[in-house]
Every structure is written in structure tokens, then in C-alpha cells.
Scaffold this motif. Structure first.
Motif, PDB file in Angstrom:
ATOM      1  N   ALA B 282      10.298 -33.383 -23.596  1.00  0.00           N
ATOM      2  CA  ALA B 282      10.198 -32.992 -22.217  1.00  0.00           C
ATOM      3  C   ALA B 282      10.362 -31.680 -22.073  1.00  0.00           C
ATOM      4  O   ALA B 282      10.859 -30.755 -22.958  1.00  0.00           O
ATOM      5  N   GLU B 283       9.550 -31.361 -20.927  1.00  0.00           N
ATOM      6  CA  GLU B 283       9.764 -29.710 -20.429  1.00  0.00           C
ATOM      7  C   GLU B 283      10.792 -29.830 -19.213  1.00  0.00           C
ATOM      8  O   GLU B 283      10.451 -30.431 -18.408  1.00  0.00           O
ATOM      9  N   LEU B 284      11.913 -29.074 -19.353  1.00  0.00           N
ATOM     10  CA  LEU B 284      12.797 -28.843 -18.261  1.00  0.00           C
ATOM     11  C   LEU B 284      13.054 -27.374 -17.761  1.00  0.00           C
ATOM     12  O   LEU B 284      12.290 -26.795 -18.411  1.00  0.00           O
ATOM     13  N   HIS B 285      13.316 -27.484 -16.370  1.00  0.00           N
ATOM     14  CA  HIS B 285      13.097 -25.905 -15.794  1.00  0.00           C
ATOM     15  C   HIS B 285      14.340 -25.253 -16.256  1.00  0.00           C
ATOM     16  O   HIS B 285      15.347 -25.515 -15.107  1.00  0.00           O
ATOM     17  N   ASP B 286      14.390 -24.643 -17.013  1.00  0.00           N
ATOM     18  CA  ASP B 286      15.824 -23.797 -17.554  1.00  0.00           C
ATOM     19  C   ASP B 286      15.482 -22.159 -17.228  1.00  0.00           C
ATOM     20  O   ASP B 286      15.742 -21.580 -17.902  1.00  0.00           O
ATOM     21  N   GLN B 344       4.520 -26.336 -17.762  1.00  0.00           N
ATOM     22  CA  GLN B 344       5.039 -27.536 -18.102  1.00  0.00           C
ATOM     23  C   GLN B 344       4.198 -28.574 -18.384  1.00  0.00           C
ATOM     24  O   GLN B 344       4.122 -29.274 -19.340  1.00  0.00           O
ATOM     25  N   GLY B 345       3.190 -28.975 -17.704  1.00  0.00           N
ATOM     26  CA  GLY B 345       2.197 -29.649 -17.787  1.00  0.00           C
ATOM     27  C   GLY B 345       1.380 -29.465 -18.834  1.00  0.00           C
ATOM     28  O   GLY B 345       0.669 -30.602 -19.544  1.00  0.00           O
ATOM     29  N   VAL B 346       1.031 -28.273 -18.915  1.00  0.00           N
ATOM     30  CA  VAL B 346       0.102 -27.807 -20.124  1.00  0.00           C
ATOM     31  C   VAL B 346       0.537 -28.070 -21.524  1.00  0.00           C
ATOM     32  O   VAL B 346       0.022 -28.678 -22.340  1.00  0.00           O
ATOM     33  N   GLU B 347       1.991 -27.848 -21.579  1.00  0.00           N
ATOM     34  CA  GLU B 347       2.692 -28.153 -22.789  1.00  0.00           C
ATOM     35  C   GLU B 347       2.776 -29.662 -23.074  1.00  0.00           C
ATOM     36  O   GLU B 347       2.410 -30.140 -24.269  1.00  0.00           O
ATOM     37  N   ILE B 348       3.117 -30.575 -22.123  1.00  0.00           N
ATOM     38  CA  ILE B 348       3.126 -31.864 -22.244  1.00  0.00           C
ATOM     39  C   ILE B 348       1.876 -32.748 -22.579  1.00  0.00           C
ATOM     40  O   ILE B 348       1.637 -33.444 -23.450  1.00  0.00           O
ATOM     41  N   ASP B 364       4.249 -39.841 -27.648  1.00  0.00           N
ATOM     42  CA  ASP B 364       3.288 -40.827 -26.882  1.00  0.00           C
ATOM     43  C   ASP B 364       3.462 -40.553 -25.412  1.00  0.00           C
ATOM     44  O   ASP B 364       2.720 -40.805 -24.522  1.00  0.00           O
ATOM     45  N   VAL B 365       4.836 -40.339 -25.301  1.00  0.00           N
ATOM     46  CA  VAL B 365       5.497 -40.200 -23.756  1.00  0.00           C
ATOM     47  C   VAL B 365       6.112 -38.828 -23.593  1.00  0.00           C
ATOM     48  O   VAL B 365       6.969 -38.456 -24.441  1.00  0.00           O
ATOM     49  N   ALA B 366       5.606 -38.149 -22.621  1.00  0.00           N
ATOM     50  CA  ALA B 366       6.184 -36.807 -22.368  1.00  0.00           C
ATOM     51  C   ALA B 366       6.465 -36.532 -20.955  1.00  0.00           C
ATOM     52  O   ALA B 366       5.872 -37.163 -19.968  1.00  0.00           O
ATOM     53  N   LEU B 367       7.542 -35.858 -20.654  1.00  0.00           N
ATOM     54  CA  LEU B 367       8.029 -35.630 -19.270  1.00  0.00           C
ATOM     55  C   LEU B 367       8.376 -34.065 -18.990  1.00  0.00           C
ATOM     56  O   LEU B 367       8.694 -33.448 -19.969  1.00  0.00           O
ATOM     57  N   ALA B 368       7.975 -33.946 -17.631  1.00  0.00           N
ATOM     58  CA  ALA B 368       8.236 -32.461 -17.245  1.00  0.00           C
ATOM     59  C   ALA B 368       9.220 -32.606 -15.984  1.00  0.00           C
ATOM     60  O   ALA B 368       8.766 -33.405 -15.001  1.00  0.00           O
ATOM     61  N   CYS B 369       9.939 -31.452 -15.709  1.00  0.00           N
ATOM     62  CA  CYS B 369      10.580 -31.619 -14.312  1.00  0.00           C
ATOM     63  C   CYS B 369      10.664 -30.075 -13.948  1.00  0.00           C
ATOM     64  O   CYS B 369      11.163 -29.494 -14.665  1.00  0.00           O
TER      65      CYS B 369
END
Lengths: 387, 387
Positions: B282-286, B344-348, B364-369
Motif C-alpha cells: 500500500a501507498e499511504l499519504h504520509d 502513488q498510482g505509479v508505484e502500485i 497481486d493486490v495493491a492499494l493507494a490512499c
């Protein structure tokens, strides 16, 4: 793709308003929810068409503020900006939200607060959309309009008065619109003798600087009759499309052809399965009188170089074959940037559902063309009666 | 509704760049079209995620400028603004454009140019998204973060070091990202002894001010294999949704719960038919270290008040059960407002298609917030492998 319906509309008084952008947006948003009979808590998406609240007021994040003010917390919110065509872009974004299945109830509110700035300051904000090479030389949108108008009149041997007649017509229409900024007629002599702004265009060839807001409520067409009484009470978006032209205006092959108008129009007609002749009433982006000619021709309502003849013949008045800008247009209704395209949508919706009052014409198919910059980006929307 | 795939991605070097917004957008846009093997003339829609080019540079209309620079004239263009979540909002808008059938080829480019302004000037632009009642009292986003962090640490009996470990982790990840602004490790003592910014948060708890741009190429999933070699080479957007919280931060019932995170996450998981446990990376908005805790909890990756325990246990490092911010996060990669959600979308995307190089994890499953304001508007995106 789901068909999309408009089930409610509203606009605030346009003009010089003693209210900030948040208040203007909330005023139109509340009225539109009332008109549609939708609870704010039922909104899935909430879009705000606005060009420059940050530049005009030092306020950003207005969609979130509007969700708060309407009591629509939880709805997804977003700002749609495509400069002076932000309103048309908002219709397209709202259409996509319903058509894609992302939202079952989308409120679109467009607005701008401008009159607290001087005309020079507002013009500078607007001119920031032009190419830097042109901007730095002072070629703002009014000067493009003047250059284009001179070229058009000479090339097509059109009388100067034909442009003035656009202003006279739209001002007359505006007298029947209680929300218009200028609800007063002007005669041909007044237009022809008004101060020169960008030769040959004069003061009355230009739209004013305006505060105001407008809103539309969109739902899936299959759900529309659960909100309204009958199929007479909603309109279907049968075509909507956008297109760009060059960012550098002087790179265009022909200054009298706006490629974005032509392409967005062709795409919208294709989507709707209609032809220009099918259109009963149209709202065109008459930021400058010359633009009404260019859009009439780009959309196929007149041959290239012949729009002025239709205007001279009175065919675009309320009683003509194709009434154009029954609302008064940007010319007399006013042009609060982010609101204008939405307000065009409000007018053609009201014409379709028979709520246009003293401006009502007989219309089953209505079109709106919203122009960003000097034709840099254009969105064309076609509404049809559901019944 | 059509399924939507991502078939290409790019990001520029993030950091202090000697380039204006137009150049940054064109750099990422060109690279993304190359990566996806798409000709610019094939684009139907072109979206630009950007918060404030007008405020930062006095330039608006950048989507039209980008169409010009990429050679994508004719494409429909629009700017998507949802403040610091403009990038996530862009993913949602681009998804809607394909899912609705409006576009068969949408390029999304997010970017911001900020470092030519002072930190105070940039902070003032960003703070213009807050409620005027809070803004006027000087309660900017960093001060909200400080207040929230103090409350969290005391209420949940969490050690101050657990926040610092977010910064240490994300800086370590950033050493493996050649596009990150800061490609250097920091140790716990450095974070804990850095200057106080908003007590208890210190300099290394905050993301930097950054220039940069990132891009994603979206097409209908059914068309994806006509662009790429195999199903290993694209990702499907299986969930994407947004939600708002109160505009006035101090009106929220619980300062440690971001309602927009919770709701956008639930909607995205529902759409994807997945649970938090299904997420591999996951990519979170830190933007602030404390936000990584709030998003872990809001999205269901940790119980309320327990995220710090997972961080202390090392479960969110590259080798942990749920690697978070493998890109380095906003913390070390940088935070060019409109670019961040796209990056974030690029990374996932790169994690899903196996192009993350030294940062690659098994996913196989990735999330971005992506979080706008202080949780005012949040967009959650879930990608899945197509193969």
C-alpha cells in the motif's frame, strides 16, 4: 454506459453580488436540490465548476466547503476546471460519473466571484490561460476577438451591424430573464456608437464581468421518473463531447474556424445520432459577439462565412427558425466563468421541460456550446426531451 | 460499466527542479506515452491533476498547453483539482472516462511546481483550502498534525518513537527509488532530535516541498492486451472511490478517525470485492507521519489505536506482512501536490506488473490512499494483477 437525465436546475441572480464564492455555490446548490426534490445526504458525487477561486479570493478546496454547506458530507467532491468552459466540462464530468456507474446522484454547481476585482485584475486572471508567448505581448482574449472580427467582416463582406445585431438580440432576450445581469434592451445605434475596446469591436460586443452560480442535478435516466412526475419533467443528455484546439491561437490555419467547436460538435451530434438541423434552440458562448458567428458556423448552423446572413435575416431571434441565446447569453446574462457553461445547461434544460417562462420556445432538442479560452477547449452538450 | 486497465506509467525526478509546470507535465506525459506505446494522436481524453498552477506560477489552462506540448490536439482536456488529493481524483476521473465509454484512451498527468516559492508562501497556498475560521487563526495543516499526534500518542499510550519509525522506514525505502527527492537514510536519533515544527512533531515527521510530475495511461481492460505483451504487463483498477469529511476539522467527533479514509476505503473494497487482508502492498499519504497511522486504521490495516504496534513490530517494512510506502512515500519521495496521488498510482502499478526494481515486493493486490487537506477529501484506489 447508462443514459443520463437532468431532473433539476437553478441559477442565482447574476451580476454584482455581495456574496463570496462559497455563498454563491451554496445558494445555487440548495435551490437545485429543492427543485429536483433530492436530499443532500443522497448525493454520491458533487462537482464544482470553477476556474479561479484561489486567484480571485485566496480560497481553494471549495468543493469540500460546499459539501459542508449543503449537508452532503460523505459525497465525493471534486473541482472541474477548464477555464471559461469549466461549466461545460462539469456537465461532461457529471455525465461520466452517472454513465460509468460511479454515482447514482450527482449535483453539479458552477460559480465564480469576480466583481470585487478591477476589470484589469480580472482580465489578467483570465489571460493567464493564454500561451505565454502571446500573453507577454499583451494579446488578451478581447484583442483576439477584435483581430478575428476584422478579418471575418472583410473576408466575408459582412456588415459591422451584423455583429451589433447579436448584441441587440441577446440584450432583448435578457429582458425576459430575471436572473440576467443586464435586463435592458439596447438599440443598434447604442451598440455601434459605444466606446471602441478592440477595433472593430466596441463595448457592447463584450460580455461583462459577473458574479453568480448555477446548478444541475443528474441521475440515471432509468431512475428519473422516481424523482419527477412524468417524462415531461426531465431531459436526457443525448450527446456531450469536448475537444481542444491549439494553445497558441496564431498557429491556427484559419482564424475564422474554431477547431474545438467543430470537433466537439461533430462528436456530440454523432453520439446523439442527430444533425444540426434537428436542433430547436441553442445557447452559444457569446463572450464576444463574433464568437456567436464562429460557433454557428462550426456547429453546422450556418455555412462558413454565412452566419451573419442568418442573423441579419432575424433567424436567430426568439421567433426565428433557430433561437440562439434565449437566456440573454453571456452578453446580457453575464459571464461568471465557472458558472456560464452550467447556466447554459440550465437554460436548455428549462427550454426542454417547458420551464423557461417568457423565454419559452418550442423545443425537443437543445444544444449548448461552452468555449474555453479563445476556443482552446470546447464542450458541446445536446439535451432531448424524454417524452 | 467497462473494466479499466493501466498499461503504462512514469514519473519525473522529484525534488527542486529547474523547470516550470508545463515542462514537468510534458516530461511525465511523454515518458508515459512511450512506456505504454501509445501515440499522442490516439488520446481521447487528457486529464491534468494540479492544485494551484495559477497561484504558484500565474499560469492557468495547463491542460490545453499540455495537449499542445504532447501533440495531442483534438483530445478533450480538463484539470482535476481536489487540493492535495488531486492525483487520486485524477485517477477516479480517468477511470470514469473509460468506464463510461467517453474515452478509449485516457492519459492522466499530475504535477506541481512549488520550490520557487518560499516555504511560507507555499504553506499559505496550501492553507487556503482550510476553513476560513481555522485559517484566520493560523491553524495550518502542520498544526492540525501536531495536535492530532499529541492526542494519539497520549490516548493510545504509543511511544513517540513509533511515529519516528515511519519516517525512518520511508526514508530507507526512498533510497531504492531513483526518482525520490531524498535518497538517504535517516536514523531514529536524527528524527527524534530534529527541530520541533508542531510539537510533538519534528522536521523529519513532515514531507518536503517538491516539484515533480507523474503519469498513468488508462484504456479499457478488454483492449489492454492489444497494447502490451501479456496479462503480466498491465493492472486492472478493481476499486476506486472517494469521500469527504467535514471542512471544519475541529467539528469531527474523533480527531484520530478520518471519515473520508474510512468511507472511501469501504467503497473501494466493496467495489473490488476485497478485504483489507487481501492487500499486499500500500501507498499511504504520509504528508505527516501521524497520517500513516490514521490511514492504516481507517482502511482496516490495523485496529483503532493499534497502527503504531504494527509499525513497532516492523510489519510495514519492505520485508513485513504489509509493506507500506515502498516508494519512499511523500516523506522521502516528496509531495508535489497534484502529482502525489498519481505517483502513488505509479508505484502500485509498478509493484503489480513487476517493474518496481529494487523496491519490488510480491503483490497481486495493491492499494493507494490519497488525502486532500487534513482528510477533507480522500480517494482510495485498488489495483489487481490481470494475470
Amino acid at each position: 454506459m447508462r443514459d443520463v437525465a437532468i431532473i433539476g436546475a437553478s441559477m442565482t441572480q447574476f451580476g454584482q453580488r455581495d456574496a463570496w464564492i462559497r455563498e454563491l455555490l451554496a445558494e445555487a446548490g440548495d435551490a437545485c436540490l429543492d427543485d429536483a426534490g433530492v436530499e443532500p445526504s443522497a448525493l454520491d458525487h458533487l462537482y464544482v465548476s470553477n476556474m479561479a477561486s484561489g486567484e480571485f479570493e485566496g480560497m481553494t478546496g471549495v468543493p469540500n466547503a460546499l459539501a459542508h454547506d449543503l449537508g452532503a458530507l460523505g459525497a465525493y467532491t471534486q473541482r472541474v476546471d477548464q477555464t471559461s468552459s469549466s461549466g461545460g466540462a462539469g456537465i461532461y464530468a457529471a455525465w461520466q460519473s452517472i454513465a460509468s456507474g460511479a454515482s447514482d446522484a450527482t449535483l453539479l454547481v458552477g460559480g465564480e466571484k469576480m466583481t470585487h476585482k478591477t476589470t484589469a485584475e480580472s482580465t489578467d486572471v483570465i489571460a493567464s490561460l493564454t500561451h505565454p508567448a502571446e500573453y507577454k505581448h499583451g494579446v488578451t482574449l478581447p484583442s483576439f476577438a477584435g483581430l478575428t472580427a476584422r478579418h471575418y467582416l472583410e473576408r466575408f463582406d459582412a456588415p459591422r451591424e451584423s455583429l451589433a445585431k447579436v448584441a441587440v438580440k441577446n440584450h432583448e432576450n435578457g429582458t425576459r430573464n430575471p436572473h440576467a445581469q443586464f435586463q435592458k434592451e439596447v438599440d443598434l445605434d447604442t451598440v455601434m456608437e459605444s466606446p471602441i475596446v478592440a477595433d472593430p469591436l466596441r463595448l457592447y460586443d463584450f460580455c461583462p464581468i459577473t458574479d453568480g452560480s448555477a446548478a444541475l442535478m443528474l441521475v440515471p435516466a432509468d431512475d428519473a421518473e422516481s424523482y419527477v412526475d412524468s417524462a415531461d419533467d426531465y431531459a436526457v443528455i443525448s450527446g456531450v463531447a469536448g475537444a481542444t484546439d491549439t494553445h497558441v491561437v496564431h498557429e491556427r490555419d484559419d482564424p475564422t474556424v474554431m477547431g474545438g467547436v467543430v470537433e466537439s460538435g461533430e462528436r456530440a451530434f454523432d453520439m446523439a445520432g442527430l444533425e444540426p438541423d434537428d436542433v430547436d434552440v441553442a445557447e452559444l458562448h457569446d463572450m464576444f459577439t463574433i464568437l456567436e458567428f464562429l460557433q454557428m458556423e462550426g456547429l453546422g448552423f450556418a455555412e462558413h462565412g454565412k452566419a451573419w446572413e442568418r442573423v441579419e435575416a432575424g433567424e436567430t431571434t426568439m421567433d426565428g427558425d433557430l433561437p440562439i441565446n434565449t437566456s440573454g447569453g453571456l452578453k446580457s446574462k453575464g459571464h461568471p466563468l465557472g458558472a456560464s457553461g452550467v447556466a447554459q445547461g440550465v437554460e436548455i434544460y428549462e427550454q426542454i421541460v417547458g420551464e423557461a417562462g417568457p423565454r419559452q420556445v418550442d423545443a425537443d432538442v437543445a444544444l449548448a456550446c461552452n468555449v474555453g479560452g479563445f476556443g482552446n477547449c470546447v464542450i458541446t452538450t445536446i439535451l432531448e426531451a424524454a417524452a
